[in-house]
Write a protein that holds these residues in place. Sequence first.
Motif, PDB file in Angstrom:
ATOM      1  N   GLN A   1       0.810  -1.222   0.000  1.00 46.41           N
ATOM      2  CA  GLN A   1       0.000   0.000   0.000  1.00 46.41           C
ATOM      3  C   GLN A   1       0.846   1.276   0.000  1.00 46.41           C
ATOM      4  O   GLN A   1       0.299   2.376  -0.157  1.00 46.41           O
ATOM      5  CB  GLN A   1      -0.944  -0.011   1.212  1.00 46.41           C
TER       6      GLN A   1
ATOM      7  N   GLU B   1      -3.979 -10.004   9.258  1.00 48.67           N
ATOM      8  CA  GLU B   1      -5.425 -10.186   9.121  1.00 48.67           C
ATOM      9  C   GLU B   1      -5.849 -11.364   8.236  1.00 48.67           C
ATOM     10  O   GLU B   1      -6.562 -11.199   7.232  1.00 48.67           O
ATOM     11  CB  GLU B   1      -6.050  -8.887   8.595  1.00 48.67           C
TER      12      GLU B   1
ATOM     13  N   VAL C   1      -7.147  -0.189   0.728  1.00 50.15           N
ATOM     14  CA  VAL C   1      -7.492  -1.449   0.045  1.00 50.15           C
ATOM     15  C   VAL C   1      -8.851  -1.324  -0.623  1.00 50.15           C
ATOM     16  O   VAL C   1      -9.056  -1.760  -1.748  1.00 50.15           O
ATOM     17  CB  VAL C   1      -7.504  -2.616   1.064  1.00 50.15           C
ATOM     18  N   HIS C   2      -9.782  -0.710   0.096  1.00 51.20           N
ATOM     19  CA  HIS C   2     -11.157  -0.650  -0.428  1.00 51.20           C
ATOM     20  C   HIS C   2     -11.391   0.571  -1.300  1.00 51.20           C
ATOM     21  O   HIS C   2     -12.204   0.529  -2.212  1.00 51.20           O
ATOM     22  CB  HIS C   2     -12.165  -0.592   0.737  1.00 51.20           C
TER      23      HIS C   2
ATOM     24  N   TYR D   1      -5.038   8.042   5.498  1.00 47.16           N
ATOM     25  CA  TYR D   1      -4.994   7.692   6.931  1.00 47.16           C
ATOM     26  C   TYR D   1      -3.804   8.321   7.654  1.00 47.16           C
ATOM     27  O   TYR D   1      -3.731   8.254   8.882  1.00 47.16           O
ATOM     28  CB  TYR D   1      -4.806   6.177   7.086  1.00 47.16           C
TER      29      TYR D   1
HETATM   30  C1  BGP Z   1      -6.956  -3.344   7.400  1.00 46.45           C
HETATM   31  C2  BGP Z   1      -5.659  -3.700   6.641  1.00 46.45           C
HETATM   32  C3  BGP Z   1      -4.874  -2.492   6.189  1.00 46.45           C
HETATM   33  C4  BGP Z   1      -5.786  -1.389   5.650  1.00 46.45           C
HETATM   34  C5  BGP Z   1      -6.894  -1.085   6.663  1.00 46.45           C
HETATM   35  C6  BGP Z   1      -7.809   0.043   6.229  1.00 46.45           C
HETATM   36  O1  BGP Z   1      -7.849  -4.398   7.301  1.00 46.45           O
HETATM   37  O2  BGP Z   1      -4.792  -4.463   7.476  1.00 46.45           O
HETATM   38  O3  BGP Z   1      -3.958  -2.930   5.189  1.00 46.45           O
HETATM   39  O4  BGP Z   1      -6.291  -1.792   4.430  1.00 46.45           O
HETATM   40  O5  BGP Z   1      -7.669  -2.259   6.871  1.00 46.45           O
HETATM   41  O6  BGP Z   1      -8.762  -0.443   5.306  1.00 46.45           O
HETATM   42  P1  BGP Z   1      -8.869   0.256   3.876  1.00 46.45           P
HETATM   43  O7  BGP Z   1      -7.494   0.258   3.304  1.00 46.45           O
HETATM   44  O8  BGP Z   1      -9.839  -0.567   3.119  1.00 46.45           O
HETATM   45  O9  BGP Z   1      -9.399   1.662   4.109  1.00 46.45           O
END
Ligand code: BGP
Length: 462
Positions: free
Chosen positions: A19, A162, A418-419, A426
């Motif tokens: 990421q 995770e 990721v989403h 963040y």
């Molecule tokens: C967690 C993962 C991170 C990051 C985070 C935030 O589940 O370990 O890698 O993805 O979620 O979620 P997102 O990136 O979808 O906003």
Amino acid sequence: MSHKFPKNFLWGASISAHQTEGAYKSDGKGLTVQDTRPRDNHEIADFTVASDHYHHYKEDIQLLAELGVQSFRFSISWARIFPSGSGEVNPSGIEHYQNVIDECLRHNIQPMITLNHFDLPQALEDIGGWSNRETVNAFKNYAETVFKAYGSQVKYWLTINEPNVMLLVDKKILGKQIPLKEKYQQFHHLMIAEKYAFKLCHELVENGQIGPVPNISLVYPATSKPLDNQAALYFNSVRNWAYLDFSCFGRYNTVFKDYLNQKEVSITFAAEDKNLMENHFPDFIAMNFYTTMTVEKPTDKNNMSEGISDQQSEDIMDWGFYKGVTNPYLKKNQFNWTIDPEGLKTTLQTLYDRYHLPIIITENGLGAKDQLTEEGKIHDPYRIDYIKQHLEQCLNAIEAGVDLFGYSPWSAIDLISVHEGISKRYGFIYADRTEKDLKQLKRYKKDSFFWYQKLIQTNEIP
Ligand code: BGP
């Protein structure tokens, strides 16, 4: 109530390789499932470039030193060390992470390394990924190589990020849906791979400390209806306790076994598994917490609308067991994730009472559409507020007897969600990605950078 944290509380910040690094084909790196999964166009540039941390790591770690963190959680991209997952080691990969570790130590920052964070080498995916026992053997070889290369310099290790979210939210995380029977064989292989990491870390890393790193969201029943409470029991077990019970107790719990039986899923064990499960355990639990979940017992087979979740936008709908519903008592962020600081205290106390191991929070944070002003400022009071509320609950948990020894929020620098891709930020540090020349990509300190810096300096909530 004192707002002071314990004297040696470990303040950190977290990222993951895929990421943040970019450089997805540089210096011999092999492709991973994150490089090859189907994405709509706007996302491709994100993950190939991300925040270009691969080239900016010195500047980023310098900023973390200024922030005052004592630890930095990052993951190693397996495909930089073994481009095809196993076989020939890539010396450039070994060298890159040695440089990152050197930079951390130069600034008195303890590296906290995640062995794998969603980015399985594609070559292993091509032979069936975690469904194939060969991937467990490849992971074992990879972990041994990394422990031997860096073990004398790195104390804190996290296994596989995770595994629960990877399997439960497979569509979003991996870009594909894994059939149920295969999913739980993958669960078993992931957890056996983790057991090998515990074993090898304790054999190869003097004073090494290693922990699992699930995403834990305590599950609430939607109402006081007994069947809603049963739904919460099953989802807590399938989503949370199945993973940590395997890591910390070396067994499958009864509710999870009943779930598998009702789903007619049987798992194939290898001869060595029982001994591994029952003899190798973690030194601490690393926990990623964003919010809690709420479920009801689904009753209407005709209304099979996918359940919703309050985080990870995972669709929770498992007929006969649970269906995700929104918790009407919780606020939501811009991306529809609920915010439940009190739920963090409850989760910490529940976890500590169940496993009696020290805990560190290795992800907790607020994703938002931060705005960079003309003057190079980013005003993110919403992130300060989120972190402040959650740290207050951490203090409450510590005062209630929980051995919480650190907090490493998500994320150190802006990275690719990721989403939600590039738009969901963040970081305490804003990563500008508008420059065409990657060398010119700039970093800016957000208001939350200065707030977190003061918190670390005083060891108390400003
Ligand atoms: C967690 C993962 C991170 C990051 C985070 C935030 O589940 O370990 O890698 O993805 O979620 O979620 P997102 O990136 O979808 O906003």
